[in-house]
Design a protein around this motif. Structure first.
Motif, short mmCIF file in Angstrom:
data_model
loop_
_atom_site.label_atom_id
_atom_site.label_comp_id
_atom_site.label_asym_id
_atom_site.label_seq_id
_atom_site.Cartn_x
_atom_site.Cartn_y
_atom_site.Cartn_z
N UNK A 146 0.83 -1.21 0.00
CA UNK A 146 0.00 0.00 0.00
C UNK A 146 0.86 1.25 0.00
N UNK A 147 1.99 1.22 0.71
CA UNK A 147 2.88 2.38 0.72
C UNK A 147 3.51 2.59 -0.66
N UNK A 148 3.92 1.49 -1.31
CA UNK A 148 4.46 1.60 -2.66
C UNK A 148 3.43 2.18 -3.60
N UNK A 149 2.18 1.78 -3.43
CA UNK A 149 1.09 2.30 -4.27
C UNK A 149 0.93 3.80 -4.07
N UNK A 150 0.99 4.26 -2.82
CA UNK A 150 0.88 5.68 -2.53
C UNK A 150 2.05 6.45 -3.15
N UNK A 151 3.25 5.92 -3.03
CA UNK A 151 4.43 6.57 -3.59
C UNK A 151 4.34 6.66 -5.11
N UNK A 152 3.83 5.58 -5.72
CA UNK A 152 3.71 5.56 -7.18
C UNK A 152 2.71 6.60 -7.67
#
Length: 227
Positions: free
Chosen positions: A69-75
């Motif tokens: 989920x954090x990677x998704x937010x960063x992307x």
């Protein structure tokens, strides 16, 4: 494929201000930027490639695991940054500086070489767009400070350009899907990730500014990236 400062792919873009969080978005849309849509499929594509990059880099350097989920937010933050800068440049009539673009791509593209073909193409394309945007910001910074644009001093000029873009962003119209935990300005990752506030310790772990390793260890393998 058409930020705080972005470096290599897994770093969070920032300095996004003047954004409007939440709102009614069409199905499958992660954010709408002055009417231009960034889809959830685009975010997922970049997220998968960024996760693959983290796993490759973990073999040669310290890259702590994080949540999917954090990677998704960063992307999404990266895609927002790219689109906002593109629109800023068009509105202000600013063209990107080629030397700055080449300098930045020379730094990041070697990181993508170990990736599979599909992930490498995604990262190359998105960071080409990112570098083009940084070239725009460097020119904006040069115009603001009266300094000539040169790749050697691009960092200072980009920072100056970000300040110019910040003023432009005051009139930007951006809506972000609550599932990306937008903060009060609409930047993903600073809010709670839902319409209601998280109440359990586990839910709070998903939206903390710094990911708790103990919380991360409790996630299923499919919800973690790297490590």
């Amino acid at each position: 494929m058409k930020l705080r400062r972005v470096g290599p792919a897994f770093l969070v873009p920032a300095l996004l201000v003047g954004l409007t969080a939440c709102g009614t978005l069409p199905p499958g849309v992660a954010s709408k930027v002055n009417g231009t849509e960034i889809t959830r499929d685009q975010v997922a594509e970049v997220s998968e490639a960024q996760c693959a990059l983290r796993e490759e880099l973990a073999g040669t350097q310290t890259v702590p695991a994080t949540s999917a989920s954090r990677i998704s937010q960063e992307s999404l933050g990266l895609l927002l940054d790219i689109e906002l800068t593109r629109q800023f440049g068009e509105d202000q009539g600013i063209e990107s500086d080629p030397a700055v673009v080449r300098s930045l791509l020379t730094q990041v593209e070697p990181l993508f070489e170990p990736l599979g073909e599909a992930d490498r193409e995604v990262m190359t394309e998105v960071f080409q767009d990112w570098a083009e945007g940084r070239g725009v910001l460097a020119v904006a910074g040069g115009e603001e400070t009266g300094q000539p644009v040169a790749a050697a001093q691009s960092e200072q000029l980009i920072n100056a350009g970000l300040q110019v873009r910040e003023q432009w962003l005051e009139d930007a119209d951006v809506e972000t899907d609550p599932r990306y935990a937008p903060d009060k300005d609409g930047f993903p990752g600073g809010g709670d990730g839902s319409v209601s506030k998280p109440t359990s310790d586990f839910a709070k772990g998903a939206t903390a500014e710094e990911v708790d390793p103990a919380w991360l260890s409790g996630l299923p393998a499919g919800q973690k990236c790297g490590g």
